[in-house]
Design a protein around this motif. Structure first.
Motif, PDB file in Angstrom:
ATOM      1  N   PHE A 245      90.454  44.482  94.195  1.00 41.98           N
ATOM      2  CA  PHE A 245      89.384  45.269  93.554  1.00 41.98           C
ATOM      3  C   PHE A 245      88.139  45.271  94.420  1.00 41.98           C
ATOM      4  CE2 PHE A 245      92.237  44.548  90.006  1.00 41.98           C
ATOM      5  CZ  PHE A 245      92.218  45.803  89.394  1.00 41.98           C
ATOM      6  N   LEU A 246      87.155  46.071  94.027  1.00 44.81           N
ATOM      7  CA  LEU A 246      85.930  46.186  94.825  1.00 44.81           C
ATOM      8  C   LEU A 246      84.942  45.076  94.488  1.00 44.81           C
ATOM      9  CD1 LEU A 246      85.532  49.999  94.183  1.00 44.81           C
ATOM     10  CD2 LEU A 246      85.912  49.000  96.432  1.00 44.81           C
ATOM     11  N   ASN A 247      85.115  44.473  93.278  1.00 46.70           N
ATOM     12  CA  ASN A 247      84.175  43.459  92.781  1.00 46.70           C
ATOM     13  C   ASN A 247      82.751  43.994  92.731  1.00 46.70           C
ATOM     14  OD1 ASN A 247      86.208  41.529  92.404  1.00 46.70           O
ATOM     15  ND2 ASN A 247      86.192  41.113  94.609  1.00 46.70           N
ATOM     16  N   ILE A 248      82.593  45.142  92.107  1.00 43.93           N
ATOM     17  CA  ILE A 248      81.249  45.710  91.931  1.00 43.93           C
ATOM     18  C   ILE A 248      80.982  45.881  90.434  1.00 43.93           C
ATOM     19  CG2 ILE A 248      81.219  46.893  94.178  1.00 43.93           C
ATOM     20  CD1 ILE A 248      81.908  49.509  92.716  1.00 43.93           C
ATOM     21  N   ALA A 249      79.715  46.065  90.090  1.00 44.94           N
ATOM     22  CA  ALA A 249      79.338  46.200  88.676  1.00 44.94           C
ATOM     23  C   ALA A 249      80.053  47.397  88.050  1.00 44.94           C
ATOM     24  CB  ALA A 249      77.821  46.397  88.578  1.00 44.94           C
ATOM     25  N   GLY A 250      80.477  47.230  86.820  1.00 46.54           N
ATOM     26  CA  GLY A 250      81.077  48.333  86.061  1.00 46.54           C
ATOM     27  C   GLY A 250      82.558  48.541  86.315  1.00 46.54           C
ATOM     28  N   GLU A 251      83.140  47.689  87.146  1.00 48.88           N
ATOM     29  CA  GLU A 251      84.552  47.908  87.481  1.00 48.88           C
ATOM     30  C   GLU A 251      85.470  47.686  86.271  1.00 48.88           C
ATOM     31  OE1 GLU A 251      85.592  45.749  90.997  1.00 48.88           O
ATOM     32  OE2 GLU A 251      87.049  47.259  91.638  1.00 48.88           O
ATOM     33  N   ASN A 252      84.945  46.965  85.257  1.00 47.29           N
ATOM     34  CA  ASN A 252      85.768  46.726  84.057  1.00 47.29           C
ATOM     35  C   ASN A 252      85.570  47.791  82.981  1.00 47.29           C
ATOM     36  OD1 ASN A 252      83.227  45.971  83.541  1.00 47.29           O
ATOM     37  ND2 ASN A 252      83.698  44.027  82.538  1.00 47.29           N
ATOM     38  N   LEU A 253      84.865  48.881  83.290  1.00 45.05           N
ATOM     39  CA  LEU A 253      84.680  49.957  82.303  1.00 45.05           C
ATOM     40  C   LEU A 253      86.009  50.656  82.018  1.00 45.05           C
ATOM     41  CD1 LEU A 253      81.406  51.522  83.734  1.00 45.05           C
ATOM     42  CD2 LEU A 253      81.665  50.620  81.404  1.00 45.05           C
ATOM     43  N   GLY A 254      86.081  51.309  80.875  1.00 44.48           N
ATOM     44  CA  GLY A 254      87.288  52.072  80.542  1.00 44.48           C
ATOM     45  C   GLY A 254      87.494  53.215  81.539  1.00 44.48           C
ATOM     46  N   ASN A 255      88.747  53.541  81.787  1.00 45.32           N
ATOM     47  CA  ASN A 255      89.151  54.607  82.719  1.00 45.32           C
ATOM     48  C   ASN A 255      88.891  54.278  84.189  1.00 45.32           C
ATOM     49  OD1 ASN A 255      90.133  56.050  80.617  1.00 45.32           O
ATOM     50  ND2 ASN A 255      88.346  57.400  80.439  1.00 45.32           N
ATOM     51  N   VAL A 256      88.655  52.988  84.483  1.00 49.56           N
ATOM     52  CA  VAL A 256      88.699  52.552  85.888  1.00 49.56           C
ATOM     53  C   VAL A 256      90.055  51.868  86.044  1.00 49.56           C
ATOM     54  CG1 VAL A 256      87.679  51.137  87.709  1.00 49.56           C
ATOM     55  CG2 VAL A 256      86.200  52.196  85.990  1.00 49.56           C
ATOM     56  N   TYR A 257      90.952  52.494  86.783  1.00 42.45           N
ATOM     57  CA  TYR A 257      92.314  51.979  86.950  1.00 42.45           C
ATOM     58  C   TYR A 257      92.474  51.343  88.332  1.00 42.45           C
ATOM     59  CZ  TYR A 257      94.027  55.134  83.192  1.00 42.45           C
ATOM     60  OH  TYR A 257      94.269  55.784  82.010  1.00 42.45           O
ATOM     61  N   SER A 258      93.383  50.386  88.436  1.00 43.44           N
ATOM     62  CA  SER A 258      93.889  50.046  89.772  1.00 43.44           C
ATOM     63  C   SER A 258      94.927  51.123  90.091  1.00 43.44           C
ATOM     64  CB  SER A 258      94.556  48.665  89.770  1.00 43.44           C
ATOM     65  OG  SER A 258      95.792  48.741  89.087  1.00 43.44           O
ATOM     66  N   ALA A 259      95.090  51.432  91.381  1.00 39.59           N
ATOM     67  CA  ALA A 259      96.071  52.463  91.747  1.00 39.59           C
ATOM     68  C   ALA A 259      97.460  52.043  91.290  1.00 39.59           C
ATOM     69  CB  ALA A 259      96.048  52.692  93.255  1.00 39.59           C
ATOM     70  N   ASN A 260      97.724  50.726  91.312  1.00 37.58           N
ATOM     71  CA  ASN A 260      99.029  50.230  90.871  1.00 37.58           C
ATOM     72  C   ASN A 260      99.301  50.596  89.423  1.00 37.58           C
ATOM     73  OD1 ASN A 260     100.179  49.048  93.050  1.00 37.58           O
ATOM     74  ND2 ASN A 260     100.597  47.130  91.980  1.00 37.58           N
ATOM     75  N   GLU A 261      98.286  50.358  88.563  1.00 37.93           N
ATOM     76  CA  GLU A 261      98.491  50.666  87.137  1.00 37.93           C
ATOM     77  C   GLU A 261      98.654  52.180  86.958  1.00 37.93           C
ATOM     78  OE1 GLU A 261      95.502  49.494  84.218  1.00 37.93           O
ATOM     79  OE2 GLU A 261      96.477  50.805  82.744  1.00 37.93           O
ATOM     80  N   PHE A 262      97.767  52.935  87.608  1.00 37.42           N
ATOM     81  CA  PHE A 262      97.801  54.398  87.454  1.00 37.42           C
ATOM     82  C   PHE A 262      99.159  54.946  87.903  1.00 37.42           C
ATOM     83  CE2 PHE A 262      96.993  58.663  89.201  1.00 37.42           C
ATOM     84  CZ  PHE A 262      96.451  59.282  88.080  1.00 37.42           C
TER      85      PHE A 262
END
Ligand code: FAD
Ligand code: SF4
Length: 476
Positions: A245-262
């Motif tokens: 992950f990028l480890n930046i603020a807001g990365e845990n918001l809804g509709n932020v996917y890892s490419a693996n999950e997507f």
């Protein structure tokens, strides 16, 4: 110099609303013309560029004589899955880059280089259609011995096939509900149609390989239990399934996917056919994919298809912190992504996501970058430009910035040595791990690589496993 024979493709206007295969390959006339361009060099340097050392000159020679069966068997000596590799190998960094027709100093193959992978694809498809198969080796003293393969990606499939051809009884344990690893859940069907993958897996079944899905070694069963159940050796092809992950603020918001999950939702769970299939995926009005590798291209091309299929005006962008030349993705995928309408934003570094009151992503904040000195990878390092911050709309973000070792098994297996990246340590000659009788290969050794590299490690391990079983049999 004869002209390069262009590959047939579905036009971008027709393909971006379906998951059907984009590259249609060569027909017989075209393959003969392309093979005729090969100079049949005295010193075929192309072979040095192939990670498994296929005798490229020879297989192309057989094509020119229309002896496709001989060509197929030549490839099969080194590569178990030519139809797959002919579709996904990054040939522009491998055999084609080494071809004498590539200009010296080019970062990747010149257009003039022989289209070796497309020739391989034709021959692979021919061999599958004609059911030529790899030569069986006959049963020997190892017949009836049991070997377990953990993971059904290219490394595991290749190792299993090689062992089964020697009469060894192989069982593949796979944590997902379908076999194939990244070939199934990562690479979309518009690049690798599922009938090609299914054909290879069915062929293994015919050789006697059994696959047990939904079975996690390290949870459902421990590694040492496999030995207690009578398996004489184990191959670990666990892959690199943990997203970075990028480890930046807001990365845990809804509709932020890892490419693996997507990609798993779309490819493995068929979210593009929701509600016919039960797993949904959220499609946004502006979808931003962060990264520059094959995973980023696959996610972006899947995203724009989903927008088209949902009747949403296509608006998908790739944000990458370097420039196009440093992108590790296959050149063909970058071209296809552009043709399909994906926007590219280069030299940008995400710094934070912003969300709405419902906890869903709405904005992405970035800094502009410039290229500095080369880093450890040899590529010029992106350096953020002070006061260059800007904000853009984004209601679905997909993070594709790399993958790490899958540690489910290694974390619970005492004595199995791993390095600082949690990759399994092996003897590079035999792929043997720190535990006797346990071998490993693919992305779980040395990190994210390519399909052909994973297969080559699976094959190397199979040779060592056979030696190990033979030496054990002698001692008894
Ligand atoms: P994987 O393919 O990752 O398979 C590992 C399997 O092991 C998985 O099915 C996993 O579920 C299973 N597993 C893990 N742990 C356990 C356990 N404890 N018990 C049971 N099962 C377990 N390479 C190319 O050459 N060309 C490309 O175009 C290309 N595109 C790519 C696109 C994407 C989206 C990704 C993610 C990768 C791509 N790659 C490409 C890289 C390539 O796919 C990998 O290098 C290759 O798949 C690695 O093979 P593997 O067998 O080591 O692992
Ligand atoms: Fe020579 Fe290229 Fe043909 Fe290989 S593929 S034999 S390097 S022309």
């Amino acid at each position: 110099m004869k002209e390069v024979i262009k590959i047939r493709e579905v036009p971008a206007s027709q393909r971006s609303s379906t998951f059907d295969e984009v590259v249609l390959g060569y027909g017989e006339q075209e393959i003969l013309q392309e093979a005729a361009r090969c100079l049949q060099c005295k010193n075929p340097v192309c072979i040095q560029g192939c990670p498994v050392g296929i005798d490229i000159k020879k297989f192309i020679y057989h094509i020119t004589k229309k002896d496709y069966a001989a060509s197929y068997l030549t490839i099969k000596e080194k590569n178990n899955f030519p139809s797959i590799c002919g579709r996904v190998c990054p040939a522009e960094y491998q055999c084609r880059k080494s071809c004498i027709l590539t200009k010296k100093g080019s970062p990747f193959a010149s257009e003039q280089a022989i289209n070796i992978h497309f020739l391989e694809r034709f021959v692979g498809d021919y061999g599958n259609k004609e059911k030529i198969g790899a030569p069986k080796e006959g049963k020997d003293e190892l017949a009836g011995q049991k070997v377990a393969v953990v993971g059904s990606g290219p490394a595991g499939l290749c190792c299993a096939g090689e062992l089964a051809r020697k009469g060894i009884k192989v069982t593949i344990f796979e944590s997902l509900h379908e076999p194939g690893g990244v070939l199934r859940y990562g690479i979309p069907p518009f690049r690798l149609p599922r009938d090609i993958l299914d054909f290879e897996i069915k062929y293994l079944e015919k050789l006697g390989v059994t696959t047990i899905p939904n079975y996690i070694i390290g949870k459902t069963k421990m590694l040492d239990e496999l030995f207690k159940e009578g398996y004489s050796a184990v191959f670990l092809g666990l892959g690199a399934g943990t997203p970075s992950f990028l480890n930046i603020a807001g990365e845990n918001l809804g509709n932020v996917y890892s490419a693996n999950e997507f990609l798993t939702r779309v490819n493995l769970m068929s979210a593009f056919k929701y509600p016919e299939y039960h797993t949904p995926v959220n499609v946004g009005k502006r979808m931003i994919i962060i990264g520059g590798g094959n995973t980023a291209m696959d996610a972006a091309r899947a995203a724009i298809r989903l927008q088209n299929m949902s009747g949403i005006k296509p608006n998908t962008a790739i944000f990458y912190r370097r420039t196009e030349i440093e992108m590790p993705a296959r050149r063909l995928e970058i071209e296809h992504a552009k043709e399909e309408g994906i926007e590219f934003e280069f030299l940008v570094q995400p710094v934070a996501f912003g969300g709405d009151d419902n906890g869903h992503v709405r904005k992405l904040r970035c800094l502009r970058c410039e290229l500095g000195e080369p880093d450890a990878s040899g590529r010029r390092r992106p350096v953020a430009i002070a006061n260059s911050e800007f904000e853009t709309d984004c209601d679905v973000a997909i993070i594709a910035v790399g993958l790490q070792a899958n540690t489910v098994l290694t974390n619970v297996t005492p004595g199995l040595k791993v390095d600082k990246y949690k990759d399994i340590i092996v003897d590079p000659e035999t792929m043997q791990t720190s535990i006797a009788g346990v071998y490993a290969g693919g992305d779980i050794v040395g990190g994210e690589g390519t399909v052909i590299e994973a297969m080559s490690m699976g094959k190397k391990a199979s040779v060592a496993i056979v030696d190990y079983l033979k030496s054990k049999a002698k001692k008894v």
